[in-house]
Enzyme design. Structure first.
Site, short mmCIF file in Angstrom:
data_model
loop_
_atom_site.label_atom_id
_atom_site.label_comp_id
_atom_site.label_asym_id
_atom_site.label_seq_id
_atom_site.Cartn_x
_atom_site.Cartn_y
_atom_site.Cartn_z
N LYS A 88 0.82 -1.23 0.00
CA LYS A 88 0.00 0.00 0.00
C LYS A 88 0.85 1.28 0.00
CE LYS A 88 -4.19 -1.80 2.19
NZ LYS A 88 -5.21 -1.59 3.23
N ASP A 124 -10.10 2.83 2.52
CA ASP A 124 -10.23 2.21 3.85
C ASP A 124 -11.00 3.12 4.82
OD1 ASP A 124 -9.01 -0.21 3.30
OD2 ASP A 124 -7.01 0.51 3.81
#
Ligand code: NAP
Length: 312
Positions: A88, A124
């Site tokens: 990420k 997220d």
């Protein structure tokens, strides 16, 4: 190897195999490990529900392979990709543009390929906002939040979202206290406002100690567990029931177990609790919306997530 799992080595040797398959593969999740990912099943169900003739696979890519895989996808006309552990952070560096929230977190979980360009997003935090609304019928911004595991990747994403929402209060807790303290210092300026409490009262870090926890929990509405405690069935509860009260909302980001020990403790004191499946669902739905510019078929995606995991 399942038809949904591809190695980066195979992909890079013959990238055309996936794009010329029927239906063509134009979406993937990239990670290491990635075989356990629920994203292929969730997104393939969404594609099927909307009659979109594409397929989504998991690509197992090492840190060395990751940038080449992404650039190959961008050149070959893929639609996009999800990125999971441990890429990420690297994903943020391969993008030509990164949206502000992903930039703030420093991590990207959604890539979009368009005309050879790569854009990065992070769903997220926004996924958590939707999950909290769905589970508890309240908005994150109206809550006093105590976040366990603020020093991890998910913890940082959630803390940044709380700061963007300027939620009522944010208490950061982490086993390694220094990480929580550094994050509180970074985020506190975002809590400046004309509200009664000053930024240092609205955003603070505390050590993982019973007395400090008890004092702060008394001033909290929502406890979020973003630690990895609970991922194994044998794990102890992240917090024991004697620290919890019935008025609390408890959100456990762990989704590998339907009910973690923390959620059992919450139930034992009469507090409302929910596990991380809704965050997983909504972060995926938001990625889908970014790729296709239309609402995701939530119920088709949820059905897949609620089905027993093949790995379980
Ligand atoms: P990570 O970066 O490795 O962070 C792990 C965190 O857990 C750190 O804060 C770490 O504290 C803490 N921790 C680990 N063991 C601990 C222990 N025994 N006692 C206290 N704290 C402990 O992992 P991550 O990627 O952020 O994932 C963390 C959790 O978020 C996992 O449970 C994962 O399932 C969940 N998650 C859920 C979603 C969703 O969509 N629902 C998405 C992403 C992640 P230190 O800093 O002290 O090491």
């Amino acid at each position: 190897m399942s038809d949904q799992l591809v190695t980066a080595q195979n992909f890079l040797a013959h990238p055309e195999v996936l794009t010329t398959a029927s239906p063509p593969v134009r979406l993937a999740v990239l990670g290491d490990p990635v075989a356990h990912s629920r994203s292929p099943a969730m997104h393939n169900a969404a594609l099927a529900a909307l009659g979109l003739e594409f397929r989504y696979v998991a690509i197992h890519a090492s840190a060395e392979e990751f940038p080449t895989v992404v650039q190959t996808m961008a050149r070959a006309g893929w639609i996009g990709a999800n990125v999971t552990i441990p890429h990420k952070y690297a994903a943020a560096t391969v993008c030509s543009t990164v949206e502000p929230y992903a930039k703030m977190v420093g991590a990207v979980n959604t890539l979009v390929f368009e005309s050879g360009e790569i854009s990065g997003f992070n769903t997220d935090g926004p996924g958590l906002v939707r999950a909290i609304r769905e589970e508890f019928y309240v908005d994150l911004r109206d809550l006093r939040v105590l976040l366990l595991g603020a020093g991890g990747g998910a913890g940082r994403a959630i803390a940044c979202q709380c700061a963007l929402e300027a939620c009522e209060r944010l208490v950061l807790v982490n086993r390694t206290f220094e990480k929580a303290r550094a994050l509180a210092q970074e985020l506190a300026p975002r809590f400046r406002s004309d509200r009664l409490l000053g930024p240092s009262d609205r955003c603070l870090a505390i050590p993982w100690e019973t007395n400090a926890l008890r004092e702060q929990i008394a001033q909290s509405d929502l406890i979020i567990n973003a630690t990895s405690i609970g991922m194994k069935r044998t794990d102890p509860p992240a917090l024991t029931g004697n620290l919890l009260t019935p008025n609390l909302l408890i959100y456990d980001t762990v989704y590998s177990t339907a009910r973690t020990r923390l959620l059992e403790e919450a139930q034992s004191v009469g507090a409302r609790g929910a596990n991380g499946l809704s965050m997983l669902l909504h972060q995926g739905a938001l990625s889908f919306e970014i790729w296709f510019n239309r609402s995701a078929p939530l119920e088709a995606m949820r059905k897949v997530l609620l089905a027993p995991s093949p790995a379980a």
